[in-house]
Design a protein around this motif. Structure first.
Motif, PDB file in Angstrom:
ATOM      1  N   LEU A  19     -13.965 -10.408 -18.837  1.00 56.50           N
ATOM      2  CA  LEU A  19     -13.566  -9.010 -18.693  1.00 56.50           C
ATOM      3  C   LEU A  19     -12.079  -8.902 -18.371  1.00 56.50           C
ATOM      4  O   LEU A  19     -11.383  -8.030 -18.907  1.00 56.50           O
ATOM      5  N   ALA A  20     -11.588  -9.783 -17.509  1.00 55.16           N
ATOM      6  CA  ALA A  20     -10.165  -9.771 -17.154  1.00 55.16           C
ATOM      7  C   ALA A  20      -9.302 -10.070 -18.373  1.00 55.16           C
ATOM      8  O   ALA A  20      -8.298  -9.388 -18.625  1.00 55.16           O
ATOM      9  N   LEU A  21      -9.687 -11.079 -19.148  1.00 49.81           N
ATOM     10  CA  LEU A  21      -8.911 -11.448 -20.332  1.00 49.81           C
ATOM     11  C   LEU A  21      -8.940 -10.325 -21.368  1.00 49.81           C
ATOM     12  O   LEU A  21      -7.897  -9.953 -21.929  1.00 49.81           O
ATOM     13  N   ALA A  22     -10.143  -9.768 -21.603  1.00 47.87           N
ATOM     14  CA  ALA A  22     -10.260  -8.670 -22.561  1.00 47.87           C
ATOM     15  C   ALA A  22      -9.466  -7.453 -22.083  1.00 47.87           C
ATOM     16  O   ALA A  22      -8.829  -6.750 -22.881  1.00 47.87           O
ATOM     17  N   GLY A  23      -9.478  -7.203 -20.768  1.00 43.76           N
ATOM     18  CA  GLY A  23      -8.723  -6.092 -20.213  1.00 43.76           C
ATOM     19  C   GLY A  23      -7.228  -6.245 -20.425  1.00 43.76           C
ATOM     20  O   GLY A  23      -6.512  -5.275 -20.720  1.00 43.76           O
ATOM     21  N   ILE A  24      -6.731  -7.478 -20.313  1.00 45.15           N
ATOM     22  CA  ILE A  24      -5.303  -7.744 -20.566  1.00 45.15           C
ATOM     23  C   ILE A  24      -4.985  -7.529 -22.040  1.00 45.15           C
ATOM     24  O   ILE A  24      -3.941  -6.955 -22.385  1.00 45.15           O
ATOM     25  N   TYR A  25      -5.891  -7.977 -22.916  1.00 46.77           N
ATOM     26  CA  TYR A  25      -5.690  -7.747 -24.358  1.00 46.77           C
ATOM     27  C   TYR A  25      -5.567  -6.246 -24.662  1.00 46.77           C
ATOM     28  O   TYR A  25      -4.678  -5.813 -25.388  1.00 46.77           O
ATOM     29  N   VAL A  26      -6.488  -5.461 -24.096  1.00 47.03           N
ATOM     30  CA  VAL A  26      -6.501  -4.016 -24.359  1.00 47.03           C
ATOM     31  C   VAL A  26      -5.285  -3.341 -23.723  1.00 47.03           C
ATOM     32  O   VAL A  26      -4.629  -2.487 -24.344  1.00 47.03           O
ATOM     33  N   SER A  27      -4.967  -3.734 -22.488  1.00 43.79           N
ATOM     34  CA  SER A  27      -3.887  -3.078 -21.752  1.00 43.79           C
ATOM     35  C   SER A  27      -2.514  -3.435 -22.310  1.00 43.79           C
ATOM     36  O   SER A  27      -1.727  -2.550 -22.677  1.00 43.79           O
ATOM     37  N   TYR A  28      -2.224  -4.732 -22.367  1.00 44.49           N
ATOM     38  CA  TYR A  28      -0.911  -5.178 -22.839  1.00 44.49           C
ATOM     39  C   TYR A  28      -0.809  -5.078 -24.356  1.00 44.49           C
ATOM     40  O   TYR A  28       0.259  -4.790 -24.898  1.00 44.49           O
ATOM     41  N   GLY A  29      -1.941  -5.300 -25.032  1.00 42.27           N
ATOM     42  CA  GLY A  29      -1.923  -5.293 -26.493  1.00 42.27           C
ATOM     43  C   GLY A  29      -2.053  -3.905 -27.093  1.00 42.27           C
ATOM     44  O   GLY A  29      -1.122  -3.399 -27.727  1.00 42.27           O
ATOM     45  N   LEU A  30      -3.176  -3.239 -26.867  1.00 41.96           N
ATOM     46  CA  LEU A  30      -3.444  -1.951 -27.509  1.00 41.96           C
ATOM     47  C   LEU A  30      -2.678  -0.787 -26.863  1.00 41.96           C
ATOM     48  O   LEU A  30      -1.909  -0.089 -27.531  1.00 41.96           O
ATOM     49  N   ILE A  31      -2.877  -0.578 -25.541  1.00 47.45           N
ATOM     50  CA  ILE A  31      -2.293   0.608 -24.896  1.00 47.45           C
ATOM     51  C   ILE A  31      -0.769   0.507 -24.848  1.00 47.45           C
ATOM     52  O   ILE A  31      -0.052   1.439 -25.244  1.00 47.45           O
ATOM     53  N   MET A  32      -0.254  -0.626 -24.374  1.00 46.36           N
ATOM     54  CA  MET A  32       1.197  -0.803 -24.378  1.00 46.36           C
ATOM     55  C   MET A  32       1.741  -0.800 -25.799  1.00 46.36           C
ATOM     56  O   MET A  32       2.846  -0.320 -26.060  1.00 46.36           O
ATOM     57  N   GLY A  33       0.954  -1.356 -26.732  1.00 49.73           N
ATOM     58  CA  GLY A  33       1.383  -1.401 -28.135  1.00 49.73           C
ATOM     59  C   GLY A  33       1.609  -0.013 -28.707  1.00 49.73           C
ATOM     60  O   GLY A  33       2.569   0.206 -29.462  1.00 49.73           O
ATOM     61  N   ILE A  34       0.747   0.940 -28.349  1.00 50.14           N
ATOM     62  CA  ILE A  34       0.937   2.325 -28.799  1.00 50.14           C
ATOM     63  C   ILE A  34       2.229   2.896 -28.213  1.00 50.14           C
ATOM     64  O   ILE A  34       3.006   3.560 -28.905  1.00 50.14           O
ATOM     65  N   GLY A  35       2.469   2.612 -26.929  1.00 53.50           N
ATOM     66  CA  GLY A  35       3.712   3.054 -26.315  1.00 53.50           C
ATOM     67  C   GLY A  35       4.930   2.417 -26.958  1.00 53.50           C
ATOM     68  O   GLY A  35       5.974   3.066 -27.134  1.00 53.50           O
ATOM     69  N   LEU A  36       4.806   1.150 -27.334  1.00 51.51           N
ATOM     70  CA  LEU A  36       5.903   0.440 -27.995  1.00 51.51           C
ATOM     71  C   LEU A  36       6.252   1.073 -29.336  1.00 51.51           C
ATOM     72  O   LEU A  36       7.418   1.338 -29.637  1.00 51.51           O
TER      73      LEU A  36
END
Length: 436
Positions: A105-122
């Motif tokens: 869950l922690a690893l998947a959460g980092i993927y979603v947070s740093y990857g998807l959500i931050m990616g949209i902001g990027l």
């Protein structure tokens, strides 16, 4: 005087606030090992978070381009909220992973947070100020966009020592605390940029829904092969840049400069930012902006061939000439990588005009998304499957593998040069002269 002030207050300064914030995504290598150790996973497993961030950067730019086109205040606010929220949530899942080692869950959460959500902001943050800059700086579009995109490239050089100091000074759990602090700092910076960003008062966005003025119609206003050539050469330049930059630290250790790896990384970041500003400002003086891409590819090919011919990576340890040659290649690739980014919006403008530039630029940034997945992975595959790891100065390196990476990027650079010469037609002043 007021007009000059507005150019900086309403375009350049907010662009720098946005890009200097989101550009810190490239600081991932500084803390990726710490994250892996803290949550109990391998570094390879956590590296996918960065790959996902770059992928969603490009894809969000592609799909959000129309929103940016219509309302930069909405898109810049989305960027600030998503980037800061993604960073804060990354810190939360690192904290959770520290309490529950090896938690999927922690690893998947980092993927979603740093990857998807931050990616949209990027993606939205990267795209939001570009058209505004070109509208304010009509005579020096390349310089203006280069300045902002240079902020994206320089962000790593600025933030890296700050992050390293925070990691050492925040004590136990410094890694997740750092993310929470930076989330607040970058939200303030980006929100201020959002408030300041504004297009010139005399610019009126076209309101027509006519399909003849849509994105696809814009691309088809010239042979589709022309746009395909631009997209492909942009994709190749990013792929090659990421392939070499991802191995930069190990290549430096291979030639006996491991102790100076941090300094060389900072110098590389300076070349990256300098290439973004220098190549784009220079392109303002050229008849055809595509000439800049040809130069980038020619220089990259020349130095790649030189390092391959001399076996610079394998034989460089202790040889000052070969060390200088390898470092020159690294710096040239970084400069060309940055220059490719800063010139793409103005190149598209010269070919297709200002009408749909945000949407068109966004779609073109999808090349960045796919290169973000292919560049690092291409280099990793080659290094892991070719050559023989050896010990040099107490570090395990693979000189032959790194040389093979250069064979692959050399071929790709040649392909990009051919695309720029054969498919991408003259634009701007060169096109006008041809028409005469």
């Amino acid at each position: 005087m007021r007009n000059i002030q507005n150019k900086w207050l309403r375009a350049a300064i907010p662009a720098l606030l946005l890009h200097c914030s989101i550009g810190t995504v490239y600081c991932w290598s500084i803390f990726s090992q710490e994250i892996a150790d803290y949550i109990g996973f391998s570094k390879g497993a956590t590296e996918w978070a960065f790959s996902f961030a770059i992928f969603f950067l490009g894809m969000s730019a592609a799909f959000m381009g129309n929103i940016v086109e219509k309302n930069i205040h909405k898109s810049s606010l989305i960027a600030a909220v998503c980037f800061a929220a993604g960073m804060a949530l990354t810190g939360f899942f690192i904290w959770y992973g520290g309490l529950h080692k090896h938690s999927a869950l922690a690893l998947a959460g980092i993927y979603v947070s740093y990857g998807l959500i931050m990616g949209i902001g990027l993606g939205t943050g990267y795209l939001s100020p570009v058209k505004t800059l070109m509208l304010w700086f009509k005579e020096k579009k390349g310089l203006a966009t280069g300045l902002a995109v240079a902020g994206f490239g320089a962000a790593k050089a600025i933030a890296s020592p700050i992050m390293q100091s925070m990691l050492g000074g925040l004590g136990d759990g410094g890694i997740y605390k750092m993310f929470w602090i930076l989330a607040a700092v970058y939200f303030v910076m980006m929100f201020l940029g959002h408030l300041l960003l504004a297009k010139p008062a005399d610019w009126v966005e076209p309101q027509t829904k006519d399909k003849s003025m849509g994105l696809w119609a814009t691309i088809k206003s010239k042979p589709v092969s022309n746009y395909a050539g631009i997209w492909l050469m942009f994709y190749i330049n990013i792929t090659c840049g990421l392939a070499i930059i991802s191995q930069e630290k190990m290549i430096v250790k291979c030639i006996g400069l491991g102790a100076a790896a941090g300094l060389i990384s900072t110098v590389s970041a300076v070349f990256n930012a300098g290439g973004r500003l220098g190549f784009s400002a220079w392109a303002d003086r050229l008849k055809d902006r595509n000439t800049v891409y040809k130069l980038i590819f020619i220089l990259s090919i020349a130095f790649t061939v030189a390092v391959l011919a001399t076996g610079g990576i394998k034989n460089g340890d202790g040889n000052a000439v070969l060390i200088a040659l390898v470092l020159a290649l690294i710096f040239i690739v970084n400069a060309g990588y940055g220059g490719g980014f800063s010139n793409i919006p103005t190149l598209l403008h010269d070919h297709y005009g200002m009408g749909n530039i945000s949407a068109l630029h966004g779609v073109t940034l999808s090349a960045w998304a796919f290169a973000g997945l292919s560049g690092n992975q291409l280099a990793s595959f080659i290094v892991n499957h070719y050559g023989t790891p050896i010990e040099t100065h107490g570090v395990i390196v693979n000189p032959t593998g790194y040389q093979y990476v250069l064979y692959a990027t050399g071929v790709l650079y040649i392909a990009a040069l051919l695309l720029s010469m054969l498919l991408v037609r003259p634009s701007g002043k060169a096109a006008a002269r041809t028409a005469e």
